[in-house]
Enzyme design. Structure first.
Site, PDB file in Angstrom:
ATOM      1  N   SER A 181      15.630   9.308 -17.230  1.00  0.00           N
ATOM      2  CA  SER A 181      14.695   8.540 -18.057  1.00  0.00           C
ATOM      3  C   SER A 181      13.963   7.549 -17.162  1.00  0.00           C
ATOM      4  O   SER A 181      14.502   7.113 -16.134  1.00  0.00           O
ATOM      5  CB  SER A 181      15.489   7.770 -19.119  1.00  0.00           C
ATOM      6  OG  SER A 181      14.668   6.786 -19.723  1.00  0.00           O
ATOM      7  N   TYR A 195      22.596   2.733 -20.934  1.00  0.00           N
ATOM      8  CA  TYR A 195      21.776   3.956 -20.897  1.00  0.00           C
ATOM      9  C   TYR A 195      21.014   4.029 -19.574  1.00  0.00           C
ATOM     10  O   TYR A 195      21.008   5.068 -18.906  1.00  0.00           O
ATOM     11  CB  TYR A 195      20.816   3.942 -22.083  1.00  0.00           C
ATOM     12  CG  TYR A 195      19.827   5.082 -22.134  1.00  0.00           C
ATOM     13  CD1 TYR A 195      20.222   6.359 -22.545  1.00  0.00           C
ATOM     14  CD2 TYR A 195      18.482   4.886 -21.798  1.00  0.00           C
ATOM     15  CE1 TYR A 195      19.301   7.406 -22.609  1.00  0.00           C
ATOM     16  CE2 TYR A 195      17.561   5.923 -21.864  1.00  0.00           C
ATOM     17  CZ  TYR A 195      17.971   7.183 -22.273  1.00  0.00           C
ATOM     18  OH  TYR A 195      17.063   8.210 -22.336  1.00  0.00           O
TER      19      TYR A 195
HETATM   20  N1  LIG Z   1      12.611  11.403 -26.180  1.00  0.00           N
HETATM   21  C1  LIG Z   1      12.307  10.560 -25.211  1.00  0.00           C
HETATM   22  O1  LIG Z   1      11.339   9.800 -25.304  1.00  0.00           O
HETATM   23  C2  LIG Z   1      13.131  10.515 -23.940  1.00  0.00           C
HETATM   24  C3  LIG Z   1      12.722   9.635 -22.929  1.00  0.00           C
HETATM   25  C4  LIG Z   1      13.474   9.578 -21.747  1.00  0.00           C
HETATM   26  C5  LIG Z   1      14.595  10.382 -21.595  1.00  0.00           C
HETATM   27  N2  LIG Z   1      14.965  11.227 -22.601  1.00  0.00           N
HETATM   28  C6  LIG Z   1      16.166  12.036 -22.398  1.00  0.00           C
HETATM   29  O2  LIG Z   1      15.888  13.391 -22.715  1.00  0.00           O
HETATM   30  C7  LIG Z   1      17.021  13.978 -23.347  1.00  0.00           C
HETATM   31  C8  LIG Z   1      16.637  14.518 -24.718  1.00  0.00           C
HETATM   32  O3  LIG Z   1      16.072  13.483 -25.497  1.00  0.00           O
HETATM   33  P1  LIG Z   1      15.730  13.691 -27.052  1.00  0.00           P
HETATM   34  O4  LIG Z   1      14.803  12.610 -27.443  1.00  0.00           O
HETATM   35  O5  LIG Z   1      15.363  15.095 -27.293  1.00  0.00           O
HETATM   36  O6  LIG Z   1      17.171  13.349 -27.685  1.00  0.00           O
HETATM   37  P2  LIG Z   1      17.829  13.744 -29.078  1.00  0.00           P
HETATM   38  O7  LIG Z   1      18.661  12.572 -29.467  1.00  0.00           O
HETATM   39  O8  LIG Z   1      16.813  14.265 -30.040  1.00  0.00           O
HETATM   40  O9  LIG Z   1      18.794  14.961 -28.668  1.00  0.00           O
HETATM   41  C9  LIG Z   1      20.001  14.745 -27.995  1.00  0.00           C
HETATM   42  C10 LIG Z   1      21.005  15.747 -28.508  1.00  0.00           C
HETATM   43  O10 LIG Z   1      22.240  15.502 -27.820  1.00  0.00           O
HETATM   44  C11 LIG Z   1      23.282  15.727 -28.735  1.00  0.00           C
HETATM   45  N3  LIG Z   1      24.491  15.035 -28.302  1.00  0.00           N
HETATM   46  C12 LIG Z   1      24.813  13.722 -28.487  1.00  0.00           C
HETATM   47  N4  LIG Z   1      26.017  13.470 -27.989  1.00  0.00           N
HETATM   48  C13 LIG Z   1      26.487  14.644 -27.471  1.00  0.00           C
HETATM   49  C14 LIG Z   1      27.691  15.018 -26.839  1.00  0.00           C
HETATM   50  N5  LIG Z   1      28.674  14.124 -26.639  1.00  0.00           N
HETATM   51  N6  LIG Z   1      27.855  16.301 -26.444  1.00  0.00           N
HETATM   52  C15 LIG Z   1      26.868  17.211 -26.664  1.00  0.00           C
HETATM   53  N7  LIG Z   1      25.714  16.919 -27.276  1.00  0.00           N
HETATM   54  C16 LIG Z   1      25.520  15.643 -27.670  1.00  0.00           C
HETATM   55  C17 LIG Z   1      22.755  15.206 -30.067  1.00  0.00           C
HETATM   56  O11 LIG Z   1      23.478  15.749 -31.171  1.00  0.00           O
HETATM   57  C18 LIG Z   1      21.298  15.638 -30.016  1.00  0.00           C
HETATM   58  O12 LIG Z   1      21.113  16.897 -30.641  1.00  0.00           O
HETATM   59  C19 LIG Z   1      18.085  12.887 -23.421  1.00  0.00           C
HETATM   60  O13 LIG Z   1      18.942  13.000 -22.305  1.00  0.00           O
HETATM   61  C20 LIG Z   1      17.286  11.611 -23.334  1.00  0.00           C
HETATM   62  O14 LIG Z   1      18.027  10.543 -22.810  1.00  0.00           O
HETATM   63  C21 LIG Z   1      14.263  11.312 -23.770  1.00  0.00           C
END
Ligand SMILES: NC(=O)c1ccc[n+]([C@@H]2O[C@H](COP(=O)([O-])OP(=O)(O)OC[C@H]3O[C@@H](n4cnc5c(N)ncnc54)[C@H](O)[C@@H]3O)[C@@H](O)[C@H]2O)c1
Length: 272
Positions: A150, A163
């Site tokens: 991130s 985080y």
């Molecule tokens: N969306 C953004 O703006 C953004 C920005 C920077 C980084 N990210 C990173 O990208 C990735 C995806 O983001 P997103 O927005 O699609 O997230 P999201 O929360 O929509 O999806 C994350 C998924 O991980 C699953 N999860 C949670 N705990 C878990 C565990 N212990 N074991 C297995 N699965 C588990 C959840 O059920 C969920 O389906 C993440 O790593 C997030 O940190 C996202």
């Protein structure tokens, strides 16, 4: 099935956090490009929904419920992927625990259990999946790993220090994996999404906060899960064969400019 160029034909892929957002979009794109995909998530119903969408679209997918912070469950997950599709070529980690966001506060008030949970899922999940996937990949002559970090890893949002720390760790881990196993044909890169509109961020940010995000993107719109999935596809495919240990930022330019630019633009607009 939607249009495809078969960039992952014959590959088997394991994607964690694939029940939602970026992970789900990536699983669906990989399947459209010919990969057989294990859709892993701690939430079995969300994993099943993603796998169902892939199958309805004519693709091949198996849902699997696993908590990536639990070594026994991860060992079972990787074994399932290898047995289901006869090997493992691609591993991508998107699992992230959003349940502790409200408690991930100023460090002087830190609750160690919150830190351990965030690090356990977001960082140790990447360690554990690699621990079990790498031996299969090296035996098969190689593979591609990508882990989600991130912008928070190097641009503090003030909130969520656990985080930010987990996501910074993902970069160090990924460079270590690239270095340790590159000669055995394994590549490990990092994907850094900027602000991407996903079910998670729609819950986290108010409409006003989302407007602020848009102000700070150099693109005319906010990012979508598919924007990240397309970069993920490149890193999974042979087109990126000579790219290893790198950090690919998919943020619409949010991290490209000096923090003073918005203030200078405001001054210029006021003739100052
Ligand atoms: N969306 C953004 O703006 C953004 C920005 C920077 C980084 N990210 C990173 O990208 C990735 C995806 O983001 P997103 O927005 O699609 O997230 P999201 O929360 O929509 O999806 C994350 C998924 O991980 C699953 N999860 C949670 N705990 C878990 C565990 N212990 N074991 C297995 N699965 C588990 C959840 O059920 C969920 O389906 C993440 O790593 C997030 O940190 C996202």
């Amino acid at each position: 099935m939607g249009s495809t160029t078969g960039r992952l034909t014959g590959k088997s892929a394991l994607i964690t956090g694939a029940g939602s957002g970026i992970g789900a979009a990536t699983a669906e794109l990989f399947a459209r490009e010919g990969a057989k995909v294990v859709v892993a998530d701690v939430d079995k119903s969300k994993a099943t929904l993603t796998a169902d969408r892939i199958r309805d679209d004519g693709g091949v997918a198996e849902p699997y419920a696993a908590d990536v912070s639990d070594e026994t469950q991860v060992a079972g997950l990787v074994e399932f992927a290898v047995e289901s599709f006869g090997g493992l070529d691609v591993l991508q980690n998107y699992a992230s625990d959003r349940s502790v966001i409200a408690e991930d506060v100023f460090v002087a008030d830190a609750d160690p259990s919150v830190w351990l949970r965030q690090l356990g899922v977001d960082l140790m999940g990447c360690v554990l999946t690699a621990k079990y996937a790498v031996p299969h990949m090296t035996r098969a002559g190689g593979g591609s790993i990508a882990n989600a970090s991130s912008l928070a890893a190097w641009l503090s949002l003030e909130s969520r220090p656990a985080y930010a720390t987990a996501k910074a760790g993902v970069i160090g881990l990924s460079k270590s994996l690239a270095t340790q196993y590159g000669k055995q044909g394994i590549r490990c890169n990092v994907i850094v999404p900027g602000h991407i509109v996903s079910p998670a961020t729609e819950k986290m940010y108010s409409a006003a906060q989302t407007e602020v995000m848009l102000d700070h993107v150099l693109a005319p719109r906010l990012g979508r899960p598919d924007d990240v999935a397309l970069a993920a596809l490149f890193l999974a495919s042979p087109e990126s064969a000579f790219i290893n240990g790198q950090v690919i930022v998919v943020d619409g330019g949010m991290s490209a400019y000096a923090p003073v630019v918005p203030s200078l633009r405001r001054l210029a607009a006021n003739g100052r």
